[in-house]
Design a protein around this motif. Structure first.
Motif, PDB file in Angstrom:
ATOM      1  N   VAL A   1      -4.893  -2.146  -6.078  1.00  0.00           N
ATOM      2  CA  VAL A   1      -4.257  -0.914  -5.623  1.00  0.00           C
ATOM      3  C   VAL A   1      -3.133  -1.274  -4.668  1.00  0.00           C
ATOM      4  N   SER A   2      -2.141  -0.391  -4.572  1.00  0.00           N
ATOM      5  CA  SER A   2      -0.986  -0.677  -3.722  1.00  0.00           C
ATOM      6  C   SER A   2      -1.226  -0.315  -2.264  1.00  0.00           C
ATOM      7  N   TRP A   3      -2.275   0.468  -1.989  1.00  0.00           N
ATOM      8  CA  TRP A   3      -2.486   0.972  -0.626  1.00  0.00           C
ATOM      9  C   TRP A   3      -3.380   0.089   0.236  1.00  0.00           C
ATOM     10  N   LEU A   4      -3.818  -1.030  -0.304  1.00  0.00           N
ATOM     11  CA  LEU A   4      -4.725  -1.892   0.459  1.00  0.00           C
ATOM     12  C   LEU A   4      -4.296  -3.344   0.381  1.00  0.00           C
ATOM     13  N   ASN A   5      -4.253  -3.979   1.546  1.00  0.00           N
ATOM     14  CA  ASN A   5      -4.092  -5.428   1.629  1.00  0.00           C
ATOM     15  C   ASN A   5      -5.321  -5.993   2.314  1.00  0.00           C
ATOM     16  N   VAL A   6      -5.711  -7.184   1.932  1.00  0.00           N
ATOM     17  CA  VAL A   6      -6.939  -7.760   2.470  1.00  0.00           C
ATOM     18  C   VAL A   6      -6.765  -9.257   2.691  1.00  0.00           C
ATOM     19  N   SER A   7      -7.388  -9.761   3.743  1.00  0.00           N
ATOM     20  CA  SER A   7      -7.401 -11.203   4.014  1.00  0.00           C
ATOM     21  C   SER A   7      -8.751 -11.552   4.610  1.00  0.00           C
ATOM     22  N   SER A   8      -9.094 -12.825   4.551  1.00  0.00           N
ATOM     23  CA  SER A   8     -10.379 -13.269   5.092  1.00  0.00           C
ATOM     24  C   SER A   8     -10.170 -14.506   5.936  1.00  0.00           C
ATOM     25  N   THR A   9     -11.044 -14.675   6.921  1.00  0.00           N
ATOM     26  CA  THR A   9     -11.027 -15.870   7.745  1.00  0.00           C
ATOM     27  C   THR A   9     -12.414 -16.494   7.745  1.00  0.00           C
ATOM     28  N   LEU A  52      -8.965  -5.557   6.583  1.00  0.00           N
ATOM     29  CA  LEU A  52      -8.468  -4.589   5.610  1.00  0.00           C
ATOM     30  C   LEU A  52      -7.328  -3.805   6.241  1.00  0.00           C
ATOM     31  N   VAL A  53      -6.207  -3.712   5.539  1.00  0.00           N
ATOM     32  CA  VAL A  53      -5.038  -2.980   6.022  1.00  0.00           C
ATOM     33  C   VAL A  53      -4.714  -1.882   5.022  1.00  0.00           C
ATOM     34  N   GLY A  54      -4.828  -0.620   5.454  1.00  0.00           N
ATOM     35  CA  GLY A  54      -4.631   0.506   4.556  1.00  0.00           C
ATOM     36  C   GLY A  54      -3.325   1.226   4.793  1.00  0.00           C
ATOM     37  N   SER A  55      -2.630   1.566   3.704  1.00  0.00           N
ATOM     38  CA  SER A  55      -1.403   2.348   3.741  1.00  0.00           C
ATOM     39  C   SER A  55      -1.603   3.619   2.921  1.00  0.00           C
ATOM     40  N   MET A  56      -0.630   4.529   2.985  1.00  0.00           N
ATOM     41  CA  MET A  56      -0.750   5.786   2.249  1.00  0.00           C
ATOM     42  C   MET A  56      -0.727   5.537   0.738  1.00  0.00           C
ATOM     43  N   PRO A  57      -1.755   5.973   0.039  1.00  0.00           N
ATOM     44  CA  PRO A  57      -1.758   5.804  -1.417  1.00  0.00           C
ATOM     45  C   PRO A  57      -0.673   6.657  -2.063  1.00  0.00           C
ATOM     46  N   PRO A  58       0.075   6.105  -3.008  1.00  0.00           N
ATOM     47  CA  PRO A  58       1.045   6.928  -3.738  1.00  0.00           C
ATOM     48  C   PRO A  58       0.313   7.882  -4.660  1.00  0.00           C
ATOM     49  N   PRO A  59       0.822   9.091  -4.915  1.00  0.00           N
ATOM     50  CA  PRO A  59       2.101   9.624  -4.412  1.00  0.00           C
ATOM     51  C   PRO A  59       1.967  10.330  -3.078  1.00  0.00           C
ATOM     52  N   GLY A  60       0.956  10.017  -2.295  1.00  0.00           N
ATOM     53  CA  GLY A  60       0.807  10.632  -0.988  1.00  0.00           C
ATOM     54  C   GLY A  60       0.194  12.006  -1.032  1.00  0.00           C
TER      55      GLY A  60
END
Length: 294
Positions: A222-230, A239-247
């Motif tokens: 999905v375009s609204w989520l970025n993820v990383s692990s340590t 977890l980094v969340g942004s507004m899902p398109p089309p908003g």
């Protein structure tokens, strides 16, 4: 017998059985193999003894892909000389001078054999499954293989497989595959100010974090989520969340799949965290009463 065990709720099946004439490639074992596959389809884990004839072919049914093939070791962590071996051998466990019950004399006796090695692995599998009932047969197998103590010669070999099972190491690794939450997410509403992107972290429980690394996959992507692990002493997923398109208002969801492995690259299995993004037109205010006692 296998079908009966599955039908009656077995989670793990130990097959300490075989015949000296039935060895790899197990011609004529189709009926048993089909039953074993049906068990695996129900997430039932199967362990079998490799045989006690010192032969270079693992006995059936242990030699079948559906079973975890177990050989025997001595008190000195050496391969027992009568333990069958070969490319189909998965692991080894103690199988010499095992103090156990004797159904013929109704007493206890010391016995040798891979029939006593297999229950060690079955018991470890049961211990792991009691800790995490959702663990799959594949994860049980790969975790036990990856955490086994390697015996000479180095690496996988036909005589001791991936090594002698190590219960503590297997449980430590299993803890590393767990997260304290099964789902998490983000909530925003038009009637409350919010700033995007939003970040949340999920700690990963680990008894031995320095020996485990994690990779992450978003499925479906999905375009609204970025993820990383340590990894390290405080492993976590960010977890980094942004507004899902089309908003538009609604609830959006995906799954973050965590794949754990040892520092040497051996797989330890996967776990998942469900992630949602909920965008509301209006969030309801809830007022709680305040009680003041004099």
């Amino acid at each position: 017998g296998i079908d009966y065990a599955v039908a009656n709720g077995a989670n793990i099946i130990n097959l300490s059985l075989g015949h000296k004439t039935d060895r790899y490639p197990c011609t004529g074992w189709t009926t048993v193999q089909d039953a074993m596959q049906r068990a695996l389809d129900q997430n039932v884990f199967i362990v079998a003894s490799s045989g006690n004839y010192g032969d270079s072919r693992v006995s059936c049914p242990a030699a079948l892909n559906e079973a975890l093939a177990m050989g025997a070791t001595t008190q000195n962590d050496d391969r027992w000389s009568s333990s069958n071996y070969g490319p189909q051998l998965d692991l080894v466990a103690p199988g010499v001078s095992i103090f156990t019950t004797d159904s013929f004399i109704f007493d206890y006796q010391f016995y040798n054999g891979t029939s006593f090695s297999a229950p060690h692995a079955a018991g470890l599998a049961a211990l792991m499954k009691s800790y995490n009932p959702a663990i799959q047969p594949y994860d049980l197998r790969t975790t036990m293989q990856a955490t086994a103590d390697d015996l000479p010669p180095a690496g996988f070999d036909n005589f001791t497989g991936h090594g002698r099972i190590n219960a503590r190491a297997a449980l430590d690794a299993l803890v590393s595959l767990r997260s304290p939450v099964a789902s998490t997410g983000f909530l925003v509403a038009d009637n409350f100010p919010f700033t995007l992107p939003m970040t949340t972290t999920v700690p990963l429980l680990s008894a031995n974090p320095s020996a485990v690394t994690f990779t992450t996959t978003i499925s479906p992507a999905v375009s609204w989520l970025n993820v990383s692990s340590t990894s390290g002493t405080s492993p976590q997923v960010t977890l980094v969340g942004s507004m899902p398109p089309p908003g538009t208002h609604g609830t959006y969801s995906t799954t973050v799949v965590l794949t754990a492995q040892t520092l040497s690259g051996d797989p330890l299995g996967t776990r998942s965290i469900d992630v949602y993004f909920r965008y509301l037109a209006q969030a309801e205010l809830v007022y709680l009463p305040v009680v003041v006692k004099n």
